[in-house]
Design an enzyme around this catalytic site. Structure first.
Site, short mmCIF file in Angstrom:
data_model
loop_
_atom_site.label_atom_id
_atom_site.label_comp_id
_atom_site.label_asym_id
_atom_site.label_seq_id
_atom_site.Cartn_x
_atom_site.Cartn_y
_atom_site.Cartn_z
N LYS A 126 0.89 -1.18 0.00
CA LYS A 126 0.00 0.00 0.00
C LYS A 126 0.92 1.22 0.00
CE LYS A 126 -1.86 3.10 1.77
NZ LYS A 126 -1.62 4.49 1.28
N GLU A 136 9.42 1.86 11.07
CA GLU A 136 10.47 2.85 10.76
C GLU A 136 9.78 4.21 10.78
OE1 GLU A 136 13.54 2.14 10.53
OE2 GLU A 136 13.58 0.00 10.11
N CYS A 182 14.18 11.07 6.53
CA CYS A 182 13.95 10.65 7.92
C CYS A 182 15.20 10.83 8.77
CB CYS A 182 13.47 9.21 7.95
SG CYS A 182 14.57 8.06 7.14
N GLU A 240 9.36 17.04 14.40
CA GLU A 240 9.89 16.79 13.06
C GLU A 240 9.19 17.72 12.06
OE1 GLU A 240 8.79 13.07 11.08
OE2 GLU A 240 10.85 12.86 10.39
P1 NAD Z 1 2.46 8.83 6.93
O1 NAD Z 1 2.55 8.18 8.26
O2 NAD Z 1 1.50 9.96 6.78
O3 NAD Z 1 2.04 7.78 5.81
C1 NAD Z 1 2.82 6.64 5.55
C2 NAD Z 1 1.93 5.57 4.94
O4 NAD Z 1 0.97 5.15 5.90
C3 NAD Z 1 1.13 6.04 3.73
O5 NAD Z 1 1.10 5.01 2.77
C4 NAD Z 1 -0.25 6.26 4.30
O6 NAD Z 1 -1.28 6.13 3.36
C5 NAD Z 1 -0.32 5.14 5.33
N1 NAD Z 1 -1.29 5.32 6.41
C6 NAD Z 1 -1.74 6.48 6.95
N2 NAD Z 1 -2.64 6.21 7.92
C7 NAD Z 1 -2.76 4.87 8.00
C8 NAD Z 1 -3.52 3.98 8.81
N3 NAD Z 1 -4.36 4.43 9.74
N4 NAD Z 1 -3.41 2.65 8.62
C9 NAD Z 1 -2.55 2.17 7.68
N5 NAD Z 1 -1.80 2.96 6.88
C10 NAD Z 1 -1.90 4.30 7.03
O7 NAD Z 1 3.94 9.26 6.56
P2 NAD Z 1 4.40 10.13 5.33
O8 NAD Z 1 3.95 11.53 5.58
O9 NAD Z 1 4.04 9.44 4.07
O10 NAD Z 1 6.01 10.03 5.45
C11 NAD Z 1 6.79 10.90 6.20
C12 NAD Z 1 7.17 10.27 7.52
O11 NAD Z 1 7.87 9.05 7.30
C13 NAD Z 1 8.15 11.13 8.33
O12 NAD Z 1 7.75 11.12 9.67
C14 NAD Z 1 9.48 10.42 8.17
O13 NAD Z 1 10.42 10.63 9.19
C15 NAD Z 1 9.04 9.00 8.13
N6 NAD Z 1 10.07 8.16 7.51
C16 NAD Z 1 10.78 7.31 8.31
C17 NAD Z 1 11.79 6.53 7.75
C18 NAD Z 1 12.59 5.58 8.60
O14 NAD Z 1 13.24 4.71 8.03
N7 NAD Z 1 12.57 5.69 9.91
C19 NAD Z 1 12.06 6.61 6.39
C20 NAD Z 1 11.32 7.49 5.61
C21 NAD Z 1 10.31 8.26 6.18
#
Ligand code: NAD
Length: 498
Positions: free
Chosen positions: A185, A260, A294, A392
């Site tokens: 997804k 992550e 990240c 963040e």
């Molecule tokens: P997000 O949490 O908004 O979304 C990530 C994914 O989760 C998307 O596909 C979204 O559709 C899905 N999602 C949202 N709500 C959900 C739910 N209730 N159930 C299941 N899936 C759901 O994150 P984003 O804005 O896409 O990405 C940015 C974030 O990702 C930042 O906080 C960044 O630090 C983090 N990040 C972490 C790493 C790491 O390796 N630690 C790497 C890259 C990004």
């Protein structure tokens, strides 16, 4: 390799779901808009999957797991994994263009990400072939106990938009190489390259149902995948608050999670550091990937003896960073992925002023006013208690602070809820090790920018994550260890009720 095409000439067709080896519309026929961050014009429309599409994708993945894929010889399975890597390499320029077009990441950076994505498949094929084995435990001459590592089943992969293709392949490669099947997804704001990976896997000819993509909103498609009883594994990369919600939603089904999550990583620069290299690393570490990284060093702690000079140089860098069209190979910072995220980052810049920071920003060329551009920005005179230091921001923004001594900077570096990464710059290597080990974070770099070897564990502590990806660590998540106890003699068995 195909040459890159200017985005203005690109007319992209709408995108469907990929289920059971076919590109299909969503059951609801609903779609959502995909928008170009450089122009804020519509690129195309994406099929919005919901729980019923997730059900179909999981059913297909389950059939494949118990069918052809599950029964396939290891070498044949790994040949498919190598083939995916080869095809990504073959189409790498075109995928890099799609990625930049969709996310606003500069093309010079997406090219490198896509090259690494191809390597992810080869790396895990090699890892599985050479290192995925069990252990044997001889117990005198009575027993032989041995362990085997088995794939778990249908892996649910949920990914963010910030480095979408790279992060997707980071999960897909170990999941498939270890013998699982997958339902991906992807993030709503970056669907193009997720669709392209489905096309690549389709071209590689994997059996139907081994790999599936269901686009859609997190709250509908994502949540349905998390709740699904036939999905034992959820590997999630995204925001900390989303991770916590996902764990709650999956708790009743006792899923295994890899998390992550977000970060607010410190870079600590001592007065004896190699000044110029530390400056390069600090600038790159926060402004590359448009600051949507990240592991970005979004807090810099400067020793007070070098702070004035370092800030002067940081200002010069920020003034000169080339902000522009993500498709231009000379661009260093492009537009943020989506207008909502742009508004969020801009909101933090206003907050920084309210919190009494001096906000020092570079320049966005006037002709780019249509795009989601935020100029590279320094938050000077920042202080530990401020929200802009604690939260963040996920944009090209760095909070700048000073310190007097080692104990003080360790305490400040650790005084956030996140613990993803950290960077230490000093020529005193005793201090380098000492400070690195004192930082509460999953990954530290000493006198180094964020360079990563795929064999090493990747992940965060505190609110930045649970578990590790990379190398052997992926085996812990994507395989189930089973122990078989075998008697080699007639050993004593109590004779109850005899
Ligand atoms: P997000 O949490 O908004 O979304 C990530 C994914 O989760 C998307 O596909 C979204 O559709 C899905 N999602 C949202 N709500 C959900 C739910 N209730 N159930 C299941 N899936 C759901 O994150 P984003 O804005 O896409 O990405 C940015 C974030 O990702 C930042 O906080 C960044 O630090 C983090 N990040 C972490 C790493 C790491 O390796 N630690 C790497 C890259 C990004």
């Amino acid at each position: 390799m195909t040459q890159f095409q200017a985005p203005s000439q690109k007319k992209l067709k709408d995108i469907s779901l990929y289920i059971n080896g076919e590109f299909v519309e969503s059951n609801s026929q609903e779609t959502f808009e995909n928008i170009n961050p450089f122009t804020n014009e519509t690129i195309n429309h994406i099929a919005a999957g919901d729980a019923s599409d997730i059900d179909e994708a999981v059913a297909a993945a389950k059939r494949a797991f118990h069918g052809e894929w599950g029964k396939m010889k290891l070498d044949e399975r790994l040949d498919y994994v190598y083939k995916i890597g080869d095809l990504i390499e073959e189409h790498s320029e075109e995928i890099a263009v799609l990625e930049s077009y969709d996310t606003g990441l500069p093309i010079s950076q997406t090219r490198k990400m896509i090259a690494r994505s191809a390597k992810n498949f080869r790396f895990y094929a090699e890892m599985v072939k050479s290192h995925l084995y069990g252990e044997a435990y001889q117990v005198d001459d009575e027993f032989i106990n041995y362990s085997v590592r088995k794939p778990v089943g249908v892996a649910g992969l949920i990914t963010p938009w910030n480095a979408p293709f790279m992060l997707e392949t980071w999960k897909i490669a170990p999941a498939l190489a270890t013998g699982n099947t997958v339902v991906l997804k992807p993030a709503e704001w970056s669907p193009l390259s997720a669709n392209r990976i489905a096309e690549v896997i389709n071209e590689a000819g994997l059996p139907d149902g081994v790999f599936n993509v269901v686009h859609g909103y997190g709250e509908t498609a994502g949540a349905a995948l998390v709740r699904h009883p036939d999905v034992p594994l959820i590997s999630f990369t995204g925001e900390t608050t989303t991770g916590s919600e996902i764990m709650k939603n999956g708790a009743d089904a006792l899923k295994q999670f890899s998390m992550e999550l977000g970060g607010k990583s410190p870079i600590i620069i001592f007065d004896d550091a190699d000044f110029d290299r530390a400056l390069d690393a600090c600038t790159w570490g926060v402004f590359s990937f448009n600051g949507e990284r990240c592991t970005a060093n979004s807090r810099v702690y400067l020793h007070e003896d070098i702070a004035d000079e370092f800030i002067k140089k940081l200002k010069e860098r920020v003034d000169r960073i080339r902000v522009g069209d993500p498709m231009d190979p000379n661009t260093q910072v492009g537009p943020l992925v989506h207008r909502n995220h742009y508004d969020n980052v801009k909101g933090y810049l206003e907050l920084a002023e309210q919190e009494s920071c001096e906000v020092y920003s570079g320049h966005v060329p006037a002709e780019h006013s249509q795009g989601n551009f935020v100029a590279p920005t320094l938050l000077l005179n920042a202080d530990q208690h401020m929200r802009v230091v604690q939260e963040e921001i996920f944009g090209p923004v760095i909070a700048v602070m000073t310190f007097k001594d080692e104990d003080e900077v360790i305490e400040k570096a650790n005084d956030v809820r996140y613990g993803l990464a950290g960077y230490v710059w000093t020529k005193d290597m005793q201090r380098g090790h000492r400070v690195a080990q004192a930082i509460d974070a999953g990954m530290l770099w000493v006198n180094s920018q964020n360079v990563r070897d795929l064999r090493t564990p990747f992940g965060g502590s505190k609110h930045s994550g649970i578990g590790r990806e990379g190398g052997f660590y992926a085996f812990e998540f994507y395989t189930e260890t089973q122990i078989i106890h075998v008697a080699m003699k007639d050993h004593y068995i109590p004779q109850f009720g005899k």
